[in-house]
Structures are given as structure tokens and as C-alpha cells.
Motif scaffolding. Structure first.
Motif, PDB file in Angstrom:
ATOM      1  N   LEU A  40       2.872  74.678  67.507  1.00  0.00           N
ATOM      2  CA  LEU A  40       1.687  74.045  67.501  1.00  0.00           C
ATOM      3  C   LEU A  40       1.617  72.548  67.409  1.00  0.00           C
ATOM      4  N   ALA A  41       2.928  72.053  66.397  1.00  0.00           N
ATOM      5  CA  ALA A  41       2.876  70.751  66.202  1.00  0.00           C
ATOM      6  C   ALA A  41       3.208  69.805  67.552  1.00  0.00           C
ATOM      7  N   GLY A  42       3.710  70.309  68.579  1.00  0.00           N
ATOM      8  CA  GLY A  42       4.168  69.907  69.628  1.00  0.00           C
ATOM      9  C   GLY A  42       2.882  69.545  70.353  1.00  0.00           C
ATOM     10  N   MET A  43       2.019  70.703  70.621  1.00  0.00           N
ATOM     11  CA  MET A  43       0.657  70.505  71.224  1.00  0.00           C
ATOM     12  C   MET A  43      -0.162  69.732  70.578  1.00  0.00           C
ATOM     13  N   MET A  44      -0.139  69.528  69.190  1.00  0.00           N
ATOM     14  CA  MET A  44      -1.073  68.680  68.415  1.00  0.00           C
ATOM     15  C   MET A  44      -0.826  67.182  68.526  1.00  0.00           C
ATOM     16  N   SER A 152      -4.036  83.150  74.681  1.00  0.00           N
ATOM     17  CA  SER A 152      -4.128  82.881  76.266  1.00  0.00           C
ATOM     18  C   SER A 152      -3.895  81.339  76.287  1.00  0.00           C
ATOM     19  N   GLY A 153      -2.884  80.737  75.728  1.00  0.00           N
ATOM     20  CA  GLY A 153      -2.535  79.235  75.847  1.00  0.00           C
ATOM     21  C   GLY A 153      -3.556  78.312  75.266  1.00  0.00           C
ATOM     22  N   THR A 154      -4.553  78.725  74.505  1.00  0.00           N
ATOM     23  CA  THR A 154      -5.336  77.936  73.533  1.00  0.00           C
ATOM     24  C   THR A 154      -5.082  78.270  71.971  1.00  0.00           C
ATOM     25  N   TRP A 155      -4.793  77.349  71.263  1.00  0.00           N
ATOM     26  CA  TRP A 155      -4.645  77.215  70.042  1.00  0.00           C
ATOM     27  C   TRP A 155      -6.058  77.370  69.308  1.00  0.00           C
ATOM     28  N   ARG A 182     -10.301  74.101  68.654  1.00  0.00           N
ATOM     29  CA  ARG A 182      -9.646  74.400  69.974  1.00  0.00           C
ATOM     30  C   ARG A 182      -8.968  73.576  70.501  1.00  0.00           C
ATOM     31  N   LEU A 183      -7.525  74.009  70.668  1.00  0.00           N
ATOM     32  CA  LEU A 183      -6.682  72.695  71.132  1.00  0.00           C
ATOM     33  C   LEU A 183      -5.914  73.394  72.563  1.00  0.00           C
ATOM     34  N   THR A 184      -6.088  72.443  73.612  1.00  0.00           N
ATOM     35  CA  THR A 184      -5.142  72.960  74.623  1.00  0.00           C
ATOM     36  C   THR A 184      -4.196  71.650  75.050  1.00  0.00           C
ATOM     37  N   LYS A 185      -3.643  71.903  75.955  1.00  0.00           N
ATOM     38  CA  LYS A 185      -2.741  70.786  76.562  1.00  0.00           C
ATOM     39  C   LYS A 185      -3.627  69.502  77.136  1.00  0.00           C
ATOM     40  N   SER A 186      -4.874  69.685  77.208  1.00  0.00           N
ATOM     41  CA  SER A 186      -5.707  68.742  77.532  1.00  0.00           C
ATOM     42  C   SER A 186      -6.873  68.266  76.980  1.00  0.00           C
ATOM     43  N   THR A 187      -7.269  69.037  75.982  1.00  0.00           N
ATOM     44  CA  THR A 187      -8.565  68.795  75.350  1.00  0.00           C
ATOM     45  C   THR A 187      -8.309  69.292  73.703  1.00  0.00           C
TER      46      THR A 187
END
Length: 219
Positions: A40-44, A152-155, A182-187
Motif C-alpha cells: 500500500l505504501a508503494g502504491m500511495m 482486484s488491483g484497487t486499494w 480508492r487508489l490505483t496505479k493511475s488514480t
């Protein structure tokens, strides 16, 4: 005393020292250096922006460890899109992400004692590296942790208004706070709402609606 017990005792005392009541929401999994909190930290971490008449800029960067879990500095700036306009920091926090035994991640939010001194932190890595636990104070009351789950790839993060209540100085009453993220790689999508204790919405995003920010490169 086994390892798990030692970790739980240390976590409880660290929360008491910081002025927080112990909560089962923030009990960590012993010995887990990697896990959901790391992912999560990496995505955030990164920068996001929402363009409009008033542009919103969101910055999150990993920090050296200040205790259990993963730590990030979070700052949100805003400013008109006119040339030469200076951005203004209006929200500055430190986020602590802790693995839970159920596989979810608890986000504990901290405030800065002197936020103005860190307003330039998004462009000053040395200043960020100097941030310590002594500069922080708890932001919200127990029950207000944001709980994250990967689907499914979304936090998906949520603060439950049935569990999170605070005293509002502006309204001179206790109110309930709820949020969804909602957190994804792009949004990065967010909704924040306040309610009276009877469940009537007082402020915030319309039911079912989200504000959306896009991930951007540093500028």
C-alpha cells in the motif's frame, strides 16, 4: 514471553506514550517486515493532481521508520492555475500504515506540531528526512483509523462513521466522520463526509460521488 506477546506489548505502550488509546484496529502481525502495508505504501507514494479553476496537488512520500509499520508524509496544496500563482499548503499529515491480522491495513493519521515549517517538504528531501516522531501529535480519536483492503488491483480505504466521532468546535457538537478512498496505479478517488449523530449528512461529498485525481510526474 514469546515474540508475538512482546510485539503487542511494545505496540500498546507506544500508543499510550503518543496519547492514543490502544485499539485492536492497529494490532500488527509480529515479525512481518513485508506485507500489505508495504504494498500500500508503494502504491500511495507519488504525486496526484486535480485540475480546475483551483488546482489541487497531492504529494505523498515514504519516510524513515518512526515505529511499527510504514510511514509516509502527506501534503495537499491548492492554487489558481494562473501563471505565477503560488501554491498554498492546506493539509499536512503523516500516515502510519500497519498490517492487521485479518490481512487488511490500518492507517493511523498524525498531525504536525508546526506544519508551516514543512510546507516546502514536497521539494526538499533533506527536510523530509529530518522529520521525527517528536514533531507529531495524534490527529483523530480512536475508532477513526482508515481501514484498507486490496480488491482486484484497487486499494479501497474506509473510515466508518459509525465508529469515528469527533467534537466539532465549529458546530459545538460531536459529529461522525466518514471517508472512502480508492487508489490505483493511475488514480486517487476520495469522498469525505460529516454527519450528525442521527445520521444526517452535514457536509462533504454527495452520496455515491468521488473526487478524482490523476497520478502525475514531479513538477
Amino acid at each position: 514471553m514469546n515474540l508475538r506477546t512482546m510485539v503487542l506489548v511494545a505496540l500498546i505502550f507506544s500508543q499510550l506514550a503518543a496519547g492514543c488509546a490502544p485499539s485492536e484496529d492497529i494490532i500488527a502481525i509480529d515479525g512481518q517486515e513485508n506485507g500489505q502495508a508495504v504494498q500500500l505504501a508503494g502504491m500511495m507514494a507519488g504525486r496526484f493532481a486535480e485540475q480546475g479553476d483551483i488546482a489541487i496537488y497531492d504529494f505523498r512520500a515514504k519516510l524513515p521508520s518512526m515505529g511499527e509499520g510504514q510511514w509516509l508524509y502527506y501534503q495537499r496544496d491548492r492554487g489558481k492555475r494562473d501563471a505565477g500563482d503560488t501554491r498554498e499548503a492546506y493539509r499536512q499529515r503523516v500516515l502510519q500504515l500497519v498490517n492487521r491480522p485479518d490481512g487488511k491495513v490500518a492507517q493511523i493519521t498524525w498531525s504536525l506540531k508546526e506544519p508551516a515549517g514543512y510546507a516546502v517538504a514536497p521539494n526538499d528531501p533533506v527536510l523530509l528526512a529530518s522529520l521525527t516522531r517528536d514533531a507529531l501529535v495524534p490527529t483523530l480519536e480512536p475508532g477513526c483509523q482508515q481501514i484498507w483492503v486490496l480488491e482486484s488491483g484497487t486499494w479501497r480505504g474506509r473510515v466508518d462513521p459509525a465508529q469515528c466521532t469527533i467534537f466539532s468546535k465549529r458546530r459545538n457538537q460531536r459529529i461522525a466522520i466518514g471517508s472512502e478512498t480508492r487508489l490505483t496505479k493511475s488514480t486517487l478517488q476520495e469522498a469525505e463526509r460529516g454527519f450528525d449523530l442521527d445520521g444526517k449528512q452535514l457536509w462533504g461529498t454527495a452520496p455515491g460521488a468521488f473526487s478524482t485525481m490523476q497520478r502525475v510526474n514531479a513538477d
